[in-house]
Structures are given as C-alpha cells and as structure tokens.
Motif scaffolding. Structure first.
Motif, short mmCIF file in Angstrom:
data_model
loop_
_atom_site.label_atom_id
_atom_site.label_comp_id
_atom_site.label_asym_id
_atom_site.label_seq_id
_atom_site.Cartn_x
_atom_site.Cartn_y
_atom_site.Cartn_z
N LYS A 18 0.86 -1.18 0.00
CA LYS A 18 0.00 0.00 0.00
C LYS A 18 0.90 1.23 0.00
CE LYS A 18 -3.28 2.55 2.78
NZ LYS A 18 -3.00 3.25 4.00
N SER A 19 0.64 2.09 -0.97
CA SER A 19 1.42 3.31 -1.05
C SER A 19 0.48 4.42 -1.46
CB SER A 19 2.52 3.11 -2.09
OG SER A 19 3.50 4.10 -2.03
N PRO A 20 0.51 5.58 -0.88
CA PRO A 20 1.49 6.05 0.11
C PRO A 20 1.19 5.55 1.52
CG PRO A 20 -0.06 7.81 -0.38
CD PRO A 20 -0.43 6.64 -1.26
N ARG A 21 2.19 5.69 2.37
CA ARG A 21 2.07 5.35 3.79
C ARG A 21 2.59 6.52 4.61
NH1 ARG A 21 0.27 0.20 5.44
NH2 ARG A 21 0.64 -1.35 3.86
N ARG A 22 2.05 6.60 5.80
CA ARG A 22 2.52 7.62 6.73
C ARG A 22 3.44 6.97 7.75
NH1 ARG A 22 -2.37 11.37 8.38
NH2 ARG A 22 -0.64 12.62 9.17
N PHE A 23 4.22 7.79 8.43
CA PHE A 23 5.20 7.33 9.41
C PHE A 23 4.55 6.39 10.43
CE2 PHE A 23 7.86 7.55 13.15
CZ PHE A 23 9.16 7.64 12.65
N GLY A 24 3.44 6.81 11.01
CA GLY A 24 2.77 6.02 12.04
C GLY A 24 2.30 4.66 11.54
N GLU A 25 1.82 4.61 10.29
CA GLU A 25 1.40 3.34 9.70
C GLU A 25 2.58 2.37 9.62
OE1 GLU A 25 -1.40 3.40 6.11
OE2 GLU A 25 -0.49 5.40 6.08
N LEU A 26 3.70 2.88 9.12
CA LEU A 26 4.89 2.03 9.01
C LEU A 26 5.36 1.57 10.38
CD1 LEU A 26 6.72 4.02 6.22
CD2 LEU A 26 5.82 1.69 6.03
N ARG B 251 9.02 11.40 -0.69
CA ARG B 251 8.49 11.98 0.55
C ARG B 251 7.69 13.21 0.16
NH1 ARG B 251 9.63 15.92 4.41
NH2 ARG B 251 9.45 15.20 6.57
N THR B 252 6.40 13.20 0.51
CA THR B 252 5.53 14.32 0.19
C THR B 252 5.05 14.96 1.48
OG1 THR B 252 4.79 13.15 -1.80
CG2 THR B 252 3.47 15.04 -1.08
N GLU C 268 -0.19 21.50 5.98
CA GLU C 268 -1.36 21.40 6.85
C GLU C 268 -0.90 21.46 8.29
OE1 GLU C 268 -3.02 17.57 6.02
OE2 GLU C 268 -3.70 18.13 4.02
N LEU C 269 -1.82 21.72 9.16
CA LEU C 269 -1.56 21.61 10.60
C LEU C 269 -2.51 20.58 11.17
CD1 LEU C 269 -0.98 25.30 11.71
CD2 LEU C 269 0.71 23.47 11.55
N PRO C 270 -2.05 19.54 11.82
CA PRO C 270 -0.64 19.20 11.98
C PRO C 270 -0.03 18.76 10.64
CG PRO C 270 -2.00 17.42 12.84
CD PRO C 270 -2.94 18.53 12.44
N LEU C 271 1.28 18.87 10.58
CA LEU C 271 2.02 18.53 9.36
C LEU C 271 1.73 17.07 8.98
CD1 LEU C 271 4.16 19.39 7.26
CD2 LEU C 271 5.87 18.48 8.81
N ARG C 272 1.47 16.85 7.71
CA ARG C 272 1.24 15.49 7.21
C ARG C 272 2.31 15.18 6.18
NH1 ARG C 272 -2.62 13.38 2.92
NH2 ARG C 272 -3.11 15.58 2.61
N VAL C 273 2.95 14.03 6.37
CA VAL C 273 3.99 13.57 5.45
C VAL C 273 3.63 12.16 4.99
CG1 VAL C 273 6.44 13.02 5.17
CG2 VAL C 273 5.77 14.95 6.60
N GLU C 274 3.72 11.93 3.70
CA GLU C 274 3.45 10.60 3.15
C GLU C 274 4.66 10.13 2.36
OE1 GLU C 274 -1.37 10.64 2.63
OE2 GLU C 274 -0.15 11.08 0.86
#
Length: 129
Positions: A44-52, A79-80, A84-90
């Motif tokens: 599954k892509s994209p993934r977020r830090f917490g998911e990984l 890395r995207t 946004e607040l809070p910052l979202r990175v995928e």
C-alpha cells in the motif's frame, strides 16, 4: 556470458572502491529494516510514518526516520509534505523501489530452490541413531 557478467561486476566494484563509495544495493538488501519498509510500501502506497511504525514491531522512531531518509536518498521512495496543521507527510515507493522488490523476489526464489536449512548437531545425532 558468465565471464562478461563477472567482468562487469568486477569493474563496478573496483570503481566503487576507487571512488571510496559503498555498494548501495548490498547495503539496502542487507539492512535490517529497508527491505521490510519497501515490502509494506509495495502492499500500500502512500504510507505515513505512524502506519509504518505499527507494521514494523521493534523499530524505534529514530531508526524508522533514518531508514526512510536513506531510502529517499537512494530514490527508492518519495516523501511528500503537505502544508497542513498538523504537518502530514506521506511516503510512496518509486519505480526503482518496485524493481528492487522484484529482485528481492528472485532472491527468495533462489533461496527456496538452493538453500537448505543447516543440519544441527542434535539432528545429526538423531540421524545416526
């Protein structure tokens, strides 16, 4: 054909040694976490830090962050960052990352075909009795 392949490998390795650089593919494949992260990103892509983090029991935040940075620097993931607040990175796997996973599959096939589990001393004794 085998000689040509070996010559090509030898030339590449010598070039890396002469230029004081490592062998990235060996470092990636031999890494504790990098191939596991790519595996989950292929699913599954994209993934977020917490998911990984949830999918990789035992990995620390620091190790995950460093590994994602390394994979990104090799061009295996993107890395995207969203404004946004809070910052979202995928993080997403790239074509190069998918190709590396295909190579990993070939290694697994080879391993299943040629690598037999080592015979333990206990098993050896049992076979002698």
């Amino acid at each position: 054909m085998l000689d040509e392949m070996l010559d090509e490998i030898e030339q590449y390795v010598r070039s890396c040694v002469d230029n004081h650089i490592g062998l990235p593919a060996i470092e990636i494949i031999g890494s504790k976490w990098q191939m596991r992260i790519l595996f989950h990103m292929c699913r599954k892509s994209p993934r977020r830090f917490g998911e990984l983090k949830r999918r990789l029991p035992g990995i620390s935040n620091a190790a995950l962050a460093a590994t994602l940075h390394t994979l990104h620097s090799y061009g295996l993931i993107t890395r995207t960052e969203y404004d946004e607040l809070p910052l979202r990175v995928e993080y997403s796997i790239t074509e190069a990352g998918v190709e590396l996973m295909k190579l990993d599959h070939k290694i697994v096939e080879w391993e299943k075909k040629y690598c037999k589990p080592p015979i333990t001393e206990a098993k050896q004794r049992d076979e002698l009795i």
